[in-house]
Design an enzyme around this catalytic site. Structure first.
Site, PDB file in Angstrom:
ATOM      1  N   LYS A 132       0.037   4.177  -0.235  1.00 34.87           N
ATOM      2  CA  LYS A 132      -0.513   5.390   0.479  1.00 34.87           C
ATOM      3  C   LYS A 132      -0.300   6.553  -0.251  1.00 34.87           C
ATOM      4  O   LYS A 132      -0.385   6.579  -1.567  1.00 34.87           O
ATOM      5  CB  LYS A 132       0.052   5.639   1.695  1.00 34.87           C
ATOM      6  N   ASN A 166       0.940  -1.104   0.023  1.00 36.17           N
ATOM      7  CA  ASN A 166      -0.232   0.072   0.021  1.00 36.17           C
ATOM      8  C   ASN A 166       0.957   1.180   0.001  1.00 36.17           C
ATOM      9  O   ASN A 166       1.455   1.539   0.866  1.00 36.17           O
ATOM     10  CB  ASN A 166      -0.869   0.025   1.442  1.00 36.17           C
ATOM     11  N   SER A 195       3.910  -2.280  10.381  1.00 32.20           N
ATOM     12  CA  SER A 195       5.251  -2.109  10.278  1.00 32.20           C
ATOM     13  C   SER A 195       5.822  -3.758   9.995  1.00 32.20           C
ATOM     14  O   SER A 195       6.732  -4.339  10.706  1.00 32.20           O
ATOM     15  CB  SER A 195       5.780  -2.205  11.746  1.00 32.20           C
TER      16      SER A 195
HETATM   17  P1  13P Z   1       3.598   0.215   7.727  1.00 34.90           P
HETATM   18  O1  13P Z   1       3.917  -0.902   6.976  1.00 34.90           O
HETATM   19  O2  13P Z   1       3.986   1.531   7.119  1.00 34.90           O
HETATM   20  O3  13P Z   1       3.368   0.069   9.071  1.00 34.90           O
HETATM   21  O4  13P Z   1       1.753   0.378   6.993  1.00 34.90           O
HETATM   22  C1  13P Z   1       0.989  -0.361   7.173  1.00 34.90           C
HETATM   23  C2  13P Z   1      -0.432  -0.256   6.522  1.00 34.90           C
HETATM   24  O5  13P Z   1      -1.069   0.519   6.921  1.00 34.90           O
HETATM   25  C3  13P Z   1      -0.640  -0.899   5.391  1.00 34.90           C
HETATM   26  O6  13P Z   1      -1.871  -0.601   4.664  1.00 34.90           O
END
Ligand code: 13P
Length: 253
Positions: A13, A11, A215
């Site tokens: 984001k 993801n 994480s």
């Molecule tokens: P991180 O891997 O950066 O903690 O994010 C997890 C997440 O929200 C994946 O959708």
């Protein structure tokens, strides 16, 4: 034991311009050519979906969107429908990510509407659930999961949900570097699978893929994936660089 093909999903984001996304994608395709027995998916920002789809054709990596609207079309400025995402080359869509719940007013009711729209368009839904730090501290983890699953999947039957993927992402582990322990992840995943059994029957409970998110890194992915009810990972930060996503994709090596 039922075979569930593991899924490693990234993801991205709100990261990467179109040029950066395409650049990472080119490297990623080359680095993951040899991956077998694991499904791979990347969910980039929506402006990169169509150009990435072109590059990803014939690769090992499927394309996912980070959100969708439940209507097919209409006066909904800024939104994208399931049909539009499918037409851009998506096969997966994330629904109800905790950041959308936290910052954009997503509720179990809107998750439910988006899920129905995704299924109607044959997109593979990745429904994200998980408790906050305060909810875990208050001993509410399981009741939060109950509500998110029961209300998010309301009105659907096991026959509708054959493609469903659930992502368990404890909010306190997202972007914090604080991963759930393997045992904490397994406990929650087992709980979710039992809940799916009670709601939809054993067949679906045994085949539904439950991803862990929060994480996940190359250094902890193998131990998480060794848990019997962890069928994959939904990865934020460590999915951004092609090299580390490739290491995650090769977790079995
Ligand atoms: P991180 O891997 O950066 O903690 O994010 C997890 C997440 O929200 C994946 O959708």
């Amino acid at each position: 034991m039922t075979e569930r093909t593991p899924l490693i999903a990234g993801n991205w984001k709100m990261h990467k311009t179109v040029a950066e996304a395409l650049d990472t994608t080119r490297t990623l395709i080359a680095l993951t050519e040899d991956v077998t027995g694991v499904d791979l998916m990347i969910a980039p920002p929506s402006v990169s979906l169509a150009p990435m789809a072109e590059l990803l054709t014939g690769s090992r990596i499927a394309l996912g969107a980070q959100n969708l609207h439940w209507e097919q079309q209409g006066a909904y400025t800024g939104e994208l429908s399931a049909q539009m995402l499918a037409s851009a080359g998506c096969s997966y869509v994330l629904i109800g990510h905790s950041e959308r719940r936290q910052y954009f007013g997503e509720t179990d009711e809107t998750v439910n509407k988006r899920l129905k729209a995704a299924l109607a368009a044959d997109l593979i839904p990745v429904v994200c659930i998980g408790e906050t730090d305060a909810q875990r501290e208050a001993g509410e983890t399981f009741s939060v999961l109950d509500n998110q699953v029961i209300n998010g999947l309301d009105g659907l039957f096991s026959d509708d949900l054959g493609s469903l993927v659930i992502a368990y992402e404890p909010v306190w582990a997202i972007g914090t570097g604080k991963t759930a322990s393997d045992e904490q992840a397994q406990e929650a995943h087992r709980y979710i699978r039992e809940l799916m059994d009670r709601q939809f029957g054993k067949a679906l409970a045994n085949t539904v893929r439950i991803l862990y998110g929060g994480s996940v890194k190359p250094s902890n992915v193998k131990a998480l994936m060794a848990m019997p009810d962890v069928d994959g990972a939904l990865v934020g930060g460590a999915s951004l660089a092609a090299e580390s996503f490739s290491q995650l994709a090769h977790y079995q090596a």
